[in-house]
Each structure stands twice: as C-alpha cells, then as structure tokens.
Scaffold this motif. Structure first.
Motif, PDB file in Angstrom:
ATOM      1  N   THR A 113       0.796  -1.233   0.000  1.00  0.00           N
ATOM      2  CA  THR A 113       0.000   0.000   0.000  1.00  0.00           C
ATOM      3  C   THR A 113       0.828   1.284   0.000  1.00  0.00           C
ATOM      4  N   ASN A 152     -13.186   5.585  -2.124  1.00  0.00           N
ATOM      5  CA  ASN A 152     -12.974   6.515  -0.999  1.00  0.00           C
ATOM      6  C   ASN A 152     -12.037   5.878   0.039  1.00  0.00           C
ATOM      7  N   HIS A 153     -10.793   5.681  -0.380  1.00  0.00           N
ATOM      8  CA  HIS A 153      -9.777   5.078   0.487  1.00  0.00           C
ATOM      9  C   HIS A 153      -8.419   5.359  -0.129  1.00  0.00           C
ATOM     10  N   PHE A 154      -7.329   5.073   0.624  1.00  0.00           N
ATOM     11  CA  PHE A 154      -6.005   5.309   0.054  1.00  0.00           C
ATOM     12  C   PHE A 154      -5.392   4.035  -0.534  1.00  0.00           C
ATOM     13  N   ASP A 194      -9.211  -1.362  -0.919  1.00  0.00           N
ATOM     14  CA  ASP A 194      -9.804  -2.196   0.118  1.00  0.00           C
ATOM     15  C   ASP A 194     -11.166  -2.662  -0.385  1.00  0.00           C
ATOM     16  N   ALA A 219     -14.382  -1.007   0.689  1.00  0.00           N
ATOM     17  CA  ALA A 219     -14.496   0.350   0.154  1.00  0.00           C
ATOM     18  C   ALA A 219     -14.920   0.344  -1.316  1.00  0.00           C
ATOM     19  N   PRO A 273     -16.257   6.303   5.832  1.00  0.00           N
ATOM     20  CA  PRO A 273     -14.977   6.242   5.114  1.00  0.00           C
ATOM     21  C   PRO A 273     -13.831   6.919   5.862  1.00  0.00           C
ATOM     22  N   THR A 274     -14.130   8.020   6.542  1.00  0.00           N
ATOM     23  CA  THR A 274     -13.076   8.732   7.277  1.00  0.00           C
ATOM     24  C   THR A 274     -12.521   7.874   8.408  1.00  0.00           C
ATOM     25  N   ASP A 294     -12.651   4.609   8.642  1.00  0.00           N
ATOM     26  CA  ASP A 294     -11.971   3.453   8.062  1.00  0.00           C
ATOM     27  C   ASP A 294     -10.559   3.804   7.625  1.00  0.00           C
ATOM     28  N   LYS A 295     -10.393   4.994   7.056  1.00  0.00           N
ATOM     29  CA  LYS A 295      -9.059   5.405   6.600  1.00  0.00           C
ATOM     30  C   LYS A 295      -8.121   5.660   7.779  1.00  0.00           C
TER      31      LYS A 295
END
Length: 269
Positions: free
Chosen positions: A33, A131-133, A136, A139, A224-225, A227-228
C-alpha cells in the motif's frame, strides 16, 4: 530481523522462525500500500489500474489473513514454552513449526484469492472513485451496481475466522501464560516471560483492535473517514513498529544485532 534470524544460530528456534515469517509478512504488507500511496501523493495522481487494484487487494487480504493466523501460532508457542516447558520440544518441533508457517501462508492466500476474484467480477456502474487510500474490498462495494449484502455477510464470517477467532485464542493463551508467570518462583524467569508476553500482546493489540473494529461493524455504522484513520494502524504503523518492538525489547535479538552487525562493522573497518 529476517537477516539476523537467518545468520545467528542462537536464534534458530521455533519462536524466531515464526518471527522471521512475521517480519516477511509485514514487509510485503507495507509494500502493498505505502509505495503506491506515496507515489500518488507526490505526483498528484490518484489513479490505479484495474489489474493493479486486484494485485493490491489480493496481497493486502492475504497478508492480513496470514498474519492473523501466524500471531495465533506465536501465542501458542509462548503458551507451550511457559506452561508446558517439558513438552515444548515435542509440541513445537521443527516439523510442527513448519506446518504452522505453511498453514498460515496457504489458508491466508486461499481466503484472499476468493475475495479478490469475487471483487474483480462485480459489475461497477457507479463512480470509479474509491474513498480510500488503497484498494480495500469493502471500500469498493458501494461502487457496485448489484446487491452485495450476501457478500458482506461472507466478509463478516471470513473476518471472524481469520481475525476474531485467532484473537480469542491468543487472549486465552496469554491469560493462561500470565497466570503461570505470576506463580513462578524465579524472579529472572518471571521477568523474562513477562517481557516476552507483553511484547507479543502489544503487537497483537495494535494489529487486531483496528482490524476487528473496522470489519466487524455493520456497514450502516461505518464511515470512510474512520476506516481510513484505522487503516493507518494496520497498513503502516503496525508493520513499521513490529521489528522495532521485537528488537528493542528482546535481549537475545539485541545480542544478535551486536554480534552480527558488530562483526560487519569491524570487518569493514
């Protein structure tokens, strides 16, 4: 850690063989990642190919599953070493250690392959913006144009099998270990056992708590926030801290570092 355990004969024990595999998993885990995330951040691009997303999802899920099982194996190793020391050579023989390692890699990879194949075959007709880096799978589900509620139940079961059950097993093992430690007569033995167990418990807590909290919550309660933020713990911080925790809090590893790297520097000098 991998190099130390490989070259130092004093670290050729089941506990350190398991630790070398944990270090390898952490290396793959963080490499899955962080490089892509850093590249996107520095370049200003925020895209990933469909195939790249599949590879990222596969290795992330595989390492998460493998590490969950391996941490349970390490807890069992400490349980046998402290609570049943006379049975340790039999219960934790090299063959048993090898079976634990192969089992962790195999089961984790099979679990990951199933999730990745399913995720890549879902029709996506909404926005392609995840909506993730990283890729996932949970997501990615909101982007699907089909009902994924059954698959979300499967994710819940999979998380329970590969994370929650090992976590409960680890908790039970260390509960029994700590009970045995408190009844030890030797202060030196008690201190060594407590240091080893507290190190393992620190790693386990940092790894499992964010994972379980993220993946066992109903979708309606997730954001989402959150989770990130939680993902930073198990994708970056834990893989980064594990080698530091195991090296700085372990006299045998510190001694091996002195012998191996001390010899290296004196040879170079």
């Amino acid at each position: 850690m991998i190099h130390l355990i490989r070259v130092d004969p004093r670290l050729h024990t089941p506990m350190y063989f398991l630790l070398s595999q944990l270090s390898l998993m952490d290396l793959i885990h963080i490499s899955t990642t962080v490089p892509k995330m850093a590249f996107n951040f520095l370049s200003g691009q925020k895209s990933i190919t469909f195939l790249g997303c599949g590879f990222q999802a596969f290795f992330f899920i595989a390492m998460a599953s493998c590490e969950g099982l391996l941490l349970a194996s390490m807890a069992y190793d400490r349980f046998v070493a402290i609570c049943h020391p006379l049975h340790y050579p039999i219960r934790m023989s090299k063959m048993m250690c090898l079976k634990m390692i192969i089992g962790s890699w195999t089961l984790g990879s099979i679990n990951s392959l199933a999730h990745t194949v399913y995720a890549l075959h879902i029709p996506y007709c909404h926005s392609r913006s995840i909506n993730h880096f990283f890729c996932d799978v949970p997501a990615m589900l909101p982007l699907a144009c089909m009902d994924t509620s059954i698959y979300e139940d499967i994710v819940f079961v999979s998380t329970s099998l590969f994370l929650l059950l090992p976590f409960l097993g680890i908790t039970a093992s260390y509960g029994r270990v700590l009970f045995a430690v408190f009844h030890m007569r030797s202060k030196e033995g008690k201190k060594k056992a407590f240091t080893t167990c507290s190190t393992h418990l620190t790693v386990v807590t940092f790894y499992y708590a964010p994972f379980v909290y993220t993946y066992l919550r109903p979708r309606s309660l997730r954001s989402p926030t959150d989770d990130k933020i939680l993902a930073v713990f198990y994708t970056i911080l834990t893989p980064m801290l594990n080698p530091i925790i195991y090296s700085l809090r372990n006299k045998e590893v510190v001694g091996a570092m002195t012998r191996v790297f001390g010899t290296f520097f004196s040879t170079k000098h």
